[in-house]
Enzyme design. Structure first.
Site, PDB file in Angstrom:
ATOM      1  N   HIS A  17      60.773  18.712 -31.436  1.00 12.87           N
ATOM      2  CA  HIS A  17      61.757  19.740 -31.066  1.00 12.87           C
ATOM      3  C   HIS A  17      61.173  21.129 -31.314  1.00 12.87           C
ATOM      4  CE1 HIS A  17      65.019  16.618 -32.258  1.00 12.87           C
ATOM      5  NE2 HIS A  17      65.099  16.766 -30.939  1.00 12.87           N
ATOM      6  N   ARG A  90      59.225  13.490 -22.824  1.00  8.55           N
ATOM      7  CA  ARG A  90      58.194  12.788 -23.591  1.00  8.55           C
ATOM      8  C   ARG A  90      57.427  11.794 -22.724  1.00  8.55           C
ATOM      9  NH1 ARG A  90      62.386  11.139 -28.136  1.00  8.55           N
ATOM     10  NH2 ARG A  90      63.481  10.863 -26.195  1.00  8.55           N
ATOM     11  N   SER A 127      64.265  11.560 -33.215  1.00  5.43           N
ATOM     12  CA  SER A 127      65.031  11.672 -34.459  1.00  5.43           C
ATOM     13  C   SER A 127      65.440  10.285 -34.959  1.00  5.43           C
ATOM     14  CB  SER A 127      66.290  12.515 -34.245  1.00  5.43           C
ATOM     15  OG  SER A 127      65.940  13.813 -33.875  1.00  5.43           O
TER      16      SER A 127
END
Ligand code: PNS
Length: 160
Positions: A17, A90, A127
């Site tokens: 991030h 990603r 995360s």
């Protein structure tokens, strides 16, 4: 002044991030990192904690501010006069859903989505995985900033 929003759950903010936020801060006058509230998802950290952690790790970026929102992202953009959304991509697996959301957001409001290719160093990072690794006391030192790693360890120990 051109602003962009970097939306997400940020539970917690990761190096991936941070890389996207830093790169946006070099391209735009202002970057708003907005923590989107999803009441149906129980997070590890509260919204306030997530915002505090983002503010901490973005301290060196003067044109970045942190906010939160409950509702549609496009309504947030409209309410704040933000014309663009930035998203990190990603892998190809991210693309289908991100494309669908960006087209929907464009149709709903005219707000544009800009995709930034994730630094390959972080292409495997999420995360959720960071939380899972921390839960089993794995090493997350290369995945999140040091202060976030400390908070993760503390939270996991509290819940144990
Ligand atoms: O970090 P995440 O969980 O991948 O972020 C996803 C997020 C919060 C950016 C996305 O779910 C979102 O934009 N939610 C806000 C609600 C909304 O606008 N939904 C309609 C999308 S077309």
């Amino acid at each position: 002044m051109i602003s962009v929003v970097c939306p997400g759950s940020y539970d917690p903010v990761t190096n991936g991030h941070l890389d996207i936020i830093e790169r946006c801060s070099r391209l735009f006058d202002e970057v708003v990192v907005s923590v989107l509230i999803n009441k149906s998802k129980k997070g590890l950290f509260s919204i306030e904690e997530r915002m505090e952690m983002i503010s901490e790790v973005c301290e060196h970026l003067p044109n970045v501010r942190v906010d939160s929102w409950h509702g549609l992202l496009v309504d947030y953009c409209r309410a704040n006069g933000i014309p663009a959304i930035a998203k990190g991509l990603r892998a190809v697996s991210d693309f289908d859903y991100e494309l669908q959301m960006s087209q929907m957001n464009q149709r709903l409001s005219g707000v544009e989505t800009l995709f930034i290719s994730t630094n390959p160093e972080y292409s495997f990072l999420s995360s959720s995985l960071v939380k899972e690794i921390a839960t089993y006391h794995g090493d997350v030192s290369h995945l999140v900033p040091r202060s976030i790693g400390r908070r993760l360890t503390a939270r996991v120990d509290e819940l144990a």
